[in-house]
Write a protein that holds these residues in place. Structure first.
Motif, PDB file in Angstrom:
ATOM      1  N   ALA A 117       0.931  -1.014  -0.031  1.00  0.00           N
ATOM      2  CA  ALA A 117       0.164   0.147   0.055  1.00  0.00           C
ATOM      3  C   ALA A 117       1.103   1.162  -0.015  1.00  0.00           C
ATOM      4  CB  ALA A 117      -0.892  -0.041   1.220  1.00  0.00           C
ATOM      5  N   ILE A 118       2.037   1.293   0.806  1.00  0.00           N
ATOM      6  CA  ILE A 118       2.826   2.425   0.832  1.00  0.00           C
ATOM      7  C   ILE A 118       3.614   2.494  -0.812  1.00  0.00           C
ATOM      8  CG2 ILE A 118       5.012   3.404   1.680  1.00  0.00           C
ATOM      9  CD1 ILE A 118       4.315   1.901   4.446  1.00  0.00           C
ATOM     10  N   GLU A 119       3.896   1.614  -1.291  1.00  0.00           N
ATOM     11  CA  GLU A 119       4.405   1.617  -2.569  1.00  0.00           C
ATOM     12  C   GLU A 119       3.513   2.205  -3.691  1.00  0.00           C
ATOM     13  OE1 GLU A 119       6.215  -1.927  -3.348  1.00  0.00           O
ATOM     14  OE2 GLU A 119       8.202  -1.270  -3.088  1.00  0.00           O
ATOM     15  N   GLU A 120       2.223   1.648  -3.716  1.00  0.00           N
ATOM     16  CA  GLU A 120       1.363   2.075  -4.537  1.00  0.00           C
ATOM     17  C   GLU A 120       0.750   3.580  -4.236  1.00  0.00           C
ATOM     18  OE1 GLU A 120      -0.583  -2.324  -5.222  1.00  0.00           O
ATOM     19  OE2 GLU A 120      -1.857  -0.987  -4.188  1.00  0.00           O
ATOM     20  N   ASN A 121       0.882   4.075  -3.260  1.00  0.00           N
ATOM     21  CA  ASN A 121       0.914   5.272  -3.091  1.00  0.00           C
ATOM     22  C   ASN A 121       1.854   6.553  -2.878  1.00  0.00           C
ATOM     23  OD1 ASN A 121      -2.451   5.841  -2.386  1.00  0.00           O
ATOM     24  ND2 ASN A 121      -1.731   3.653  -1.480  1.00  0.00           N
ATOM     25  N   GLY A 122       3.146   5.912  -3.597  1.00  0.00           N
ATOM     26  CA  GLY A 122       4.081   6.809  -3.926  1.00  0.00           C
ATOM     27  C   GLY A 122       5.284   6.782  -2.905  1.00  0.00           C
ATOM     28  N   GLY A 123       5.010   5.915  -1.777  1.00  0.00           N
ATOM     29  CA  GLY A 123       6.084   6.117  -0.837  1.00  0.00           C
ATOM     30  C   GLY A 123       7.074   4.931  -0.767  1.00  0.00           C
ATOM     31  N   GLN A 124       8.038   5.082  -0.031  1.00  0.00           N
ATOM     32  CA  GLN A 124       8.909   3.879   0.070  1.00  0.00           C
ATOM     33  C   GLN A 124       8.822   3.094   1.280  1.00  0.00           C
ATOM     34  OE1 GLN A 124      13.175   5.257   0.019  1.00  0.00           O
ATOM     35  NE2 GLN A 124      13.887   3.155   0.056  1.00  0.00           N
ATOM     36  N   PRO A 125       8.386   2.110   1.412  1.00  0.00           N
ATOM     37  CA  PRO A 125       8.539   1.286   2.819  1.00  0.00           C
ATOM     38  C   PRO A 125       9.871   0.798   3.198  1.00  0.00           C
ATOM     39  CG  PRO A 125       7.736  -0.271   0.823  1.00  0.00           C
ATOM     40  CD  PRO A 125       8.108   1.024   0.273  1.00  0.00           C
ATOM     41  N   MET A 126       9.771   0.563   4.721  1.00  0.00           N
ATOM     42  CA  MET A 126      11.032   0.205   5.242  1.00  0.00           C
ATOM     43  C   MET A 126      10.553  -0.329   6.620  1.00  0.00           C
ATOM     44  SD  MET A 126      13.991   2.955   5.418  1.00  0.00           S
ATOM     45  CE  MET A 126      13.737   3.844   7.120  1.00  0.00           C
ATOM     46  N   VAL A 127      10.807  -1.554   6.989  1.00  0.00           N
ATOM     47  CA  VAL A 127      10.507  -2.187   8.053  1.00  0.00           C
ATOM     48  C   VAL A 127      11.538  -1.869   9.133  1.00  0.00           C
ATOM     49  CG1 VAL A 127      10.174  -4.330   9.304  1.00  0.00           C
ATOM     50  CG2 VAL A 127       9.306  -4.373   6.975  1.00  0.00           C
ATOM     51  N   VAL A 128      11.400  -1.298  10.365  1.00  0.00           N
ATOM     52  CA  VAL A 128      12.317  -0.846  11.268  1.00  0.00           C
ATOM     53  C   VAL A 128      12.160  -1.701  12.590  1.00  0.00           C
ATOM     54  CG1 VAL A 128      12.694   1.224  10.106  1.00  0.00           C
ATOM     55  CG2 VAL A 128      11.037   1.069  12.139  1.00  0.00           C
ATOM     56  N   ARG A 129      13.295  -1.942  12.999  1.00  0.00           N
ATOM     57  CA  ARG A 129      13.355  -2.607  14.465  1.00  0.00           C
ATOM     58  C   ARG A 129      13.723  -1.832  15.424  1.00  0.00           C
ATOM     59  NH1 ARG A 129      13.916  -6.492  10.456  1.00  0.00           N
ATOM     60  NH2 ARG A 129      12.029  -7.785  10.488  1.00  0.00           N
TER      61      ARG A 129
END
Ligand code: PMV
Length: 336
Positions: free
Chosen positions: A311-323
């Motif tokens: 969903a983030i990618e499709e809306n123009g964002g760059q996803p990043m999982v953070v711990r």
């Protein structure tokens, strides 16, 4: 001879983490508690002593400057390098002045934290610079001193900073903190994974801190009254962390985002990502950091993580999982 009894160590290296604010950005400037987590993205600063007394700073983002007799000379990246590297120069000078040292330094900055998007890259750079410069000069300083000395550079970036960014970079982990706690944040011993969405829009946190301050002074948009609401949200979030109630933590993130919208620090690109991840099954979402672009965070169960990233990618964002990163700043000498 140096304090190690041999040749002067050639280099000191320091690593410091970036962060995400889970609850309370902007409100924390007015002594409301913020909940903040160090992330597994870091900056590394390496420092060596220059015998010619000048200062040279170089960043892996393509900026470099030399400072001699009070003048800054860009070596790479043009004029922009002077303002970009200014927090590093201020952090180094603060340490030199604090210890009454007149040495020249080479400072190299490497970062895996995207800059100017609310993930605390400038705070981490200031903290790592203070730690590495102190180390190379042979002065041992504790975490509280590193935090206090790095506040000087933070003032250049955020105008009237709360101090939360360098604080989390110094201590690491998951913390609840308000200004009146000073250098004594409280740890929250819980683990949480988050998906960050980066809009890619770089902005100045200082500008948005000033906008909120002006509105508060002019008593518009009920900002003073909203302080009480944010205080209540942060305290409920703290309780929800104790019970590890992810559903409530998500609801409270959504409420926090609404408050940030009301005080005027959101952006349509952030609102779009915040809405999209909720539709994709996130438990909650909000902007994180200074706002006006930059990043948002989503609290997500493992089963919904892929959908949230999509969903983030499709809306123009760059996803990043953070711990969560439990280690705060660390500095050591390199003898090579
Ligand atoms: O540096 P950023 O964009 O992650 O934001 C820092 C958090 C603020 O609350 C907006 C400012 C501050 O100093 O607390």
């Amino acid at each position: 001879m140096d304090r190690l009894g041999g040749c002067r160590p050639l280099k000191a290296v320091a690593i410091a983490p970036g962060k995400v604010i889970l609850y309370g950005e902007h409100f924390v400037v007015y002594n409301v508690p913020a909940i903040v987590m160090a992330i597994d993205r870091v900056v590394k600063v390496s420092v060596s002593i220059r015998e010619d007394g000048s200062l040279r700073i170089c960043s892996d983002l393509g900026f470099a400057c030399e400072y001699k007799n009070g003048a800054a000379k860009p070596l790479m990246g043009g004029k922009k390098s002077v303002s970009f590297l200014e927090p590093v120069r201020i952090a180094a000078k603060t340490v030199l002045d604090h210890f009454d040292e007149r040495k020249g330094l080479n400072i190299d900055v490497y970062s895996t934290i995207p800059s100017s998007v609310g993930l605390g890259s400038s705070g981490a750079i200031s903290v790592a610079t203070v730690a590495a410069v102190s180390k190379v000069l042979g002065h041992e300083i504790d975490k509280e001193q590193i935090w206090r000395l790095s506040l000087q550079a933070e003032r250049y970036v955020h105008v009237t900073p709360s101090g939360v960014d360098p604080l989390i970079s110094v201590y690491g982990g998951l913390l609840v903190w308000r200004i009146q706690d000073g250098s004594k944040p409280k740890r929250i011993n819980r683990d949480i994974d988050l998906v960050v969405g980066n809009t890619g829009i770089q902005r100045s946190t200082g500008k948005f801190v000033s906008i909120v301050s002006r509105k508060k002074t002019k008593k518009i948009e009920g900002i003073s009254q909203l302080m009480g609401v944010m205080n209540w949200i942060s305290n409920l979030a703290l309780k929800a962390f104790k019970e590890m109630d992810l559903v409530i933590l998500g609801v409270l993130m959504n409420m926090n985002h609404e408050l940030l919208k009301v005080i005027g620090v959101s952006h349509e690109s952030l609102d779009r990502l915040v809405e999209a991840v909720r539709k994709a099954g996130a438990l909650g979402s909000k902007l994180t950091g200074g706002g006006g672009g930059g990043c948002m965070i989503s609290l997500t169960t493992l089963s919904k993580r892929a959908a949230v990233c999509k969903a983030i990618e499709e809306n123009g964002g760059q996803p990043m999982v953070v711990r969560k990163n439990n280690a705060g700043v660390r500095a050591w000498l390199v003898k090579s």
